[in-house]
Design a protein around this motif. Structure first.
Motif, PDB file in Angstrom:
ATOM      1  N   MET A   1     -25.575 -62.494  50.182  1.00 49.96           N
ATOM      2  CA  MET A   1     -25.768 -63.878  49.756  1.00 49.96           C
ATOM      3  C   MET A   1     -26.089 -64.737  50.982  1.00 49.96           C
ATOM      4  O   MET A   1     -25.395 -64.696  51.985  1.00 49.96           O
ATOM      5  CB  MET A   1     -24.502 -64.393  49.064  1.00 49.96           C
ATOM      6  CG  MET A   1     -24.634 -65.788  48.481  1.00 49.96           C
ATOM      7  SD  MET A   1     -23.138 -66.303  47.576  1.00 49.96           S
ATOM      8  CE  MET A   1     -23.189 -65.169  46.187  1.00 49.96           C
ATOM      9  N   THR A   2     -27.162 -65.529  50.892  1.00 47.87           N
ATOM     10  CA  THR A   2     -27.589 -66.374  52.000  1.00 47.87           C
ATOM     11  C   THR A   2     -26.624 -67.543  52.171  1.00 47.87           C
ATOM     12  O   THR A   2     -26.236 -68.192  51.200  1.00 47.87           O
ATOM     13  CB  THR A   2     -29.007 -66.918  51.736  1.00 47.87           C
ATOM     14  OG1 THR A   2     -29.899 -65.822  51.545  1.00 47.87           O
ATOM     15  CG2 THR A   2     -29.489 -67.756  52.905  1.00 47.87           C
ATOM     16  N   ASN A   3     -26.226 -67.801  53.403  1.00 47.34           N
ATOM     17  CA  ASN A   3     -25.349 -68.937  53.667  1.00 47.34           C
ATOM     18  C   ASN A   3     -26.127 -70.230  53.533  1.00 47.34           C
ATOM     19  O   ASN A   3     -27.187 -70.393  54.132  1.00 47.34           O
ATOM     20  CB  ASN A   3     -24.770 -68.839  55.077  1.00 47.34           C
ATOM     21  CG  ASN A   3     -23.856 -67.643  55.250  1.00 47.34           C
ATOM     22  OD1 ASN A   3     -23.211 -67.207  54.307  1.00 47.34           O
ATOM     23  ND2 ASN A   3     -23.797 -67.110  56.458  1.00 47.34           N
ATOM     24  N   GLN A   4     -25.608 -71.161  52.738  1.00 50.85           N
ATOM     25  CA  GLN A   4     -26.257 -72.454  52.565  1.00 50.85           C
ATOM     26  C   GLN A   4     -25.212 -73.528  52.330  1.00 50.85           C
ATOM     27  O   GLN A   4     -24.194 -73.285  51.697  1.00 50.85           O
ATOM     28  CB  GLN A   4     -27.256 -72.416  51.413  1.00 50.85           C
ATOM     29  CG  GLN A   4     -26.693 -71.917  50.093  1.00 50.85           C
ATOM     30  CD  GLN A   4     -27.769 -71.721  49.038  1.00 50.85           C
ATOM     31  OE1 GLN A   4     -28.957 -71.852  49.301  1.00 50.85           O
ATOM     32  NE2 GLN A   4     -27.340 -71.415  47.821  1.00 50.85           N
ATOM     33  N   ARG A   5     -25.473 -74.718  52.879  1.00 53.05           N
ATOM     34  CA  ARG A   5     -24.527 -75.826  52.751  1.00 53.05           C
ATOM     35  C   ARG A   5     -24.455 -76.336  51.309  1.00 53.05           C
ATOM     36  O   ARG A   5     -23.374 -76.544  50.763  1.00 53.05           O
ATOM     37  CB  ARG A   5     -24.952 -76.961  53.702  1.00 53.05           C
ATOM     38  CG  ARG A   5     -24.069 -78.183  53.688  1.00 53.05           C
ATOM     39  CD  ARG A   5     -22.743 -77.956  54.363  1.00 53.05           C
ATOM     40  NE  ARG A   5     -22.903 -77.459  55.711  1.00 53.05           N
ATOM     41  CZ  ARG A   5     -22.111 -76.545  56.272  1.00 53.05           C
ATOM     42  NH1 ARG A   5     -21.113 -76.019  55.599  1.00 53.05           N
ATOM     43  NH2 ARG A   5     -22.307 -76.136  57.511  1.00 53.05           N
ATOM     44  N   LEU A   6     -25.618 -76.589  50.696  1.00 56.66           N
ATOM     45  CA  LEU A   6     -25.678 -77.111  49.337  1.00 56.66           C
ATOM     46  C   LEU A   6     -25.877 -75.957  48.368  1.00 56.66           C
ATOM     47  O   LEU A   6     -26.818 -75.169  48.522  1.00 56.66           O
ATOM     48  CB  LEU A   6     -26.825 -78.115  49.203  1.00 56.66           C
ATOM     49  CG  LEU A   6     -26.793 -79.303  50.171  1.00 56.66           C
ATOM     50  CD1 LEU A   6     -28.023 -80.180  49.986  1.00 56.66           C
ATOM     51  CD2 LEU A   6     -25.528 -80.129  49.973  1.00 56.66           C
ATOM     52  N   LEU A   7     -25.000 -75.860  47.379  1.00 56.93           N
ATOM     53  CA  LEU A   7     -25.056 -74.743  46.449  1.00 56.93           C
ATOM     54  C   LEU A   7     -25.964 -75.063  45.264  1.00 56.93           C
ATOM     55  O   LEU A   7     -26.054 -76.212  44.818  1.00 56.93           O
ATOM     56  CB  LEU A   7     -23.653 -74.401  45.949  1.00 56.93           C
ATOM     57  CG  LEU A   7     -22.634 -74.030  47.031  1.00 56.93           C
ATOM     58  CD1 LEU A   7     -21.329 -73.592  46.386  1.00 56.93           C
ATOM     59  CD2 LEU A   7     -23.168 -72.939  47.952  1.00 56.93           C
ATOM     60  N   ASN A   8     -26.594 -74.044  44.744  1.00 52.12           N
ATOM     61  CA  ASN A   8     -27.553 -74.203  43.652  1.00 52.12           C
ATOM     62  C   ASN A   8     -26.825 -74.210  42.308  1.00 52.12           C
ATOM     63  O   ASN A   8     -26.832 -73.234  41.566  1.00 52.12           O
ATOM     64  CB  ASN A   8     -28.591 -73.074  43.704  1.00 52.12           C
ATOM     65  CG  ASN A   8     -29.699 -73.266  42.695  1.00 52.12           C
ATOM     66  OD1 ASN A   8     -29.983 -74.393  42.279  1.00 52.12           O
ATOM     67  ND2 ASN A   8     -30.329 -72.179  42.289  1.00 52.12           N
ATOM     68  N   ILE A   9     -26.179 -75.336  42.017  1.00 58.62           N
ATOM     69  CA  ILE A   9     -25.456 -75.516  40.758  1.00 58.62           C
ATOM     70  C   ILE A   9     -26.278 -76.425  39.858  1.00 58.62           C
ATOM     71  O   ILE A   9     -26.668 -77.531  40.246  1.00 58.62           O
ATOM     72  CB  ILE A   9     -24.062 -76.120  41.003  1.00 58.62           C
ATOM     73  CG1 ILE A   9     -23.216 -75.174  41.856  1.00 58.62           C
ATOM     74  CG2 ILE A   9     -23.353 -76.446  39.695  1.00 58.62           C
ATOM     75  CD1 ILE A   9     -22.855 -73.861  41.186  1.00 58.62           C
ATOM     76  N   LEU A  18     -18.148 -75.234  53.105  1.00 59.45           N
ATOM     77  CA  LEU A  18     -17.568 -75.773  54.328  1.00 59.45           C
ATOM     78  C   LEU A  18     -17.676 -74.788  55.491  1.00 59.45           C
ATOM     79  O   LEU A  18     -17.128 -75.041  56.571  1.00 59.45           O
ATOM     80  CB  LEU A  18     -16.108 -76.171  54.097  1.00 59.45           C
ATOM     81  CG  LEU A  18     -15.930 -77.482  53.321  1.00 59.45           C
ATOM     82  CD1 LEU A  18     -14.463 -77.733  53.013  1.00 59.45           C
ATOM     83  CD2 LEU A  18     -16.525 -78.660  54.085  1.00 59.45           C
ATOM     84  N   GLY A  19     -18.384 -73.703  55.293  1.00 61.20           N
ATOM     85  CA  GLY A  19     -18.567 -72.740  56.366  1.00 61.20           C
ATOM     86  C   GLY A  19     -19.584 -73.204  57.393  1.00 61.20           C
ATOM     87  O   GLY A  19     -20.396 -74.092  57.149  1.00 61.20           O
ATOM     88  N   GLY A  20     -19.517 -72.574  58.586  1.00 57.84           N
ATOM     89  CA  GLY A  20     -20.553 -72.778  59.590  1.00 57.84           C
ATOM     90  C   GLY A  20     -20.303 -73.847  60.621  1.00 57.84           C
ATOM     91  O   GLY A  20     -21.007 -73.899  61.639  1.00 57.84           O
TER      92      GLY A  20
END
Length: 260
Positions: A1-9, A18-20
């Motif tokens: 799974m690609t790390n991303q700040r904004l999730l595709n909901i 909150l990772g990174g």
């Protein structure tokens, strides 16, 4: 799974990772461990499947009983709901009553928000809620993900995220930047609220108040930080005295949520 700040909901607001984020000693917050968001009441099956695959184990709901009764969370499979209201009063007026409350005084929305942020770092009820949240965070030492949220994922959730990141040693500028992501995220929601309340007669004051109530602002965040400084001296004292974290708790949080 690609790390991303904004999730595709698809059917929710302000779902974020909150990772990174980097600490001063070169570590970073682990991805796929903690999420912050708005309510889960309208999630689609696709959204629920996404959160299940993501590994959500705990859903910490910071809303009041009244808010939950109006819009109960939909839970991904294998997730435990933890009812944890930061405030358990208010949120009980009709839509028309809210419109009338904010129809004429354009400063009322911002004033109420600042008071709310100050209350979140002083009231016994908020104190209990933040302590409960950190108990969940401290027990999440496996592969599960903690998701915490309020209604729009910006105020109660915003300060919860800030306190979590402070405990991990993230600097205040980075924390404030994370908090302010909600400003852009809430733009569509504010438009919906203006349309929703237009049926009661839209005034300039009401439109301004709706914006102030449903956005975030540095002045809100700063009001909480200034209150912490006056009452506790600094954020470290606040984490220990108000939230009740020990040095061992903070070390454990760092071992769970930071990279080596």
């Amino acid at each position: 799974m690609t790390n991303q700040r904004l999730l595709n909901i698809e059917k929710g607001y302000n779902f974020r990772e909150l990772g990174g984020y980097q600490t001063a000693d070169g570590r970073q917050v682990k991805w796929n461990k903690v999420l912050r968001s708005g309510e889960l009441a309208d999630l689609s099956e696709s959204d629920l499947n996404f959160l299940e695959t993501y590994g959500v184990k705990y859903d910490v709901d910071l809303r009041s009983d009244a808010e939950r009764a109006k819009a109960s969370d939909k839970l991904p499979n294998n997730a435990e709901l933890i009812k944890n209201p930061v405030f358990n009063s208010g949120h009980d007026k009709t839509e028309r009553q809210y419109a009338e409350q904010y129809m004429f005084d354009a400063s009322r929305g911002k004033s109420n928000m600042i008071h709310s942020y100050q209350s979140m770092v002083t009231s016994p009820e908020a104190k209990t809620a933040f302590q409960n949240l950190f108990k969940v965070l401290l027990q999440n030492d496996g592969d599960g993900v903690v998701l915490f949220h309020c209604a729009q994922g910006k105020d109660r959730t915003g300060l919860s995220a800030a306190f979590f990141l402070f405990a991990l040693g993230i600097d205040i500028d980075t924390i404030k930047q994370d908090y302010l992501i909600s400003k852009e995220q809430m733009v569509p929601y504010i438009r919906l609220k203006v349309d929703q309340y237009s049926k009661y007669g839209m005034t300039e004051a009401l439109e301004q108040n709706l914006h102030d109530l449903y956005t975030v602002d540095e002045s809100y965040f700063d009001a909480a930080m200034e209150t912490i400084s006056k009452k506790y001296g600094n954020i470290n004292n606040f984490l220990h005295e108000f939230i009740g974290l020990t040095d061992a708790d903070i070390d454990k949080l760092k071992s769970i949520y930071l990279t080596d």
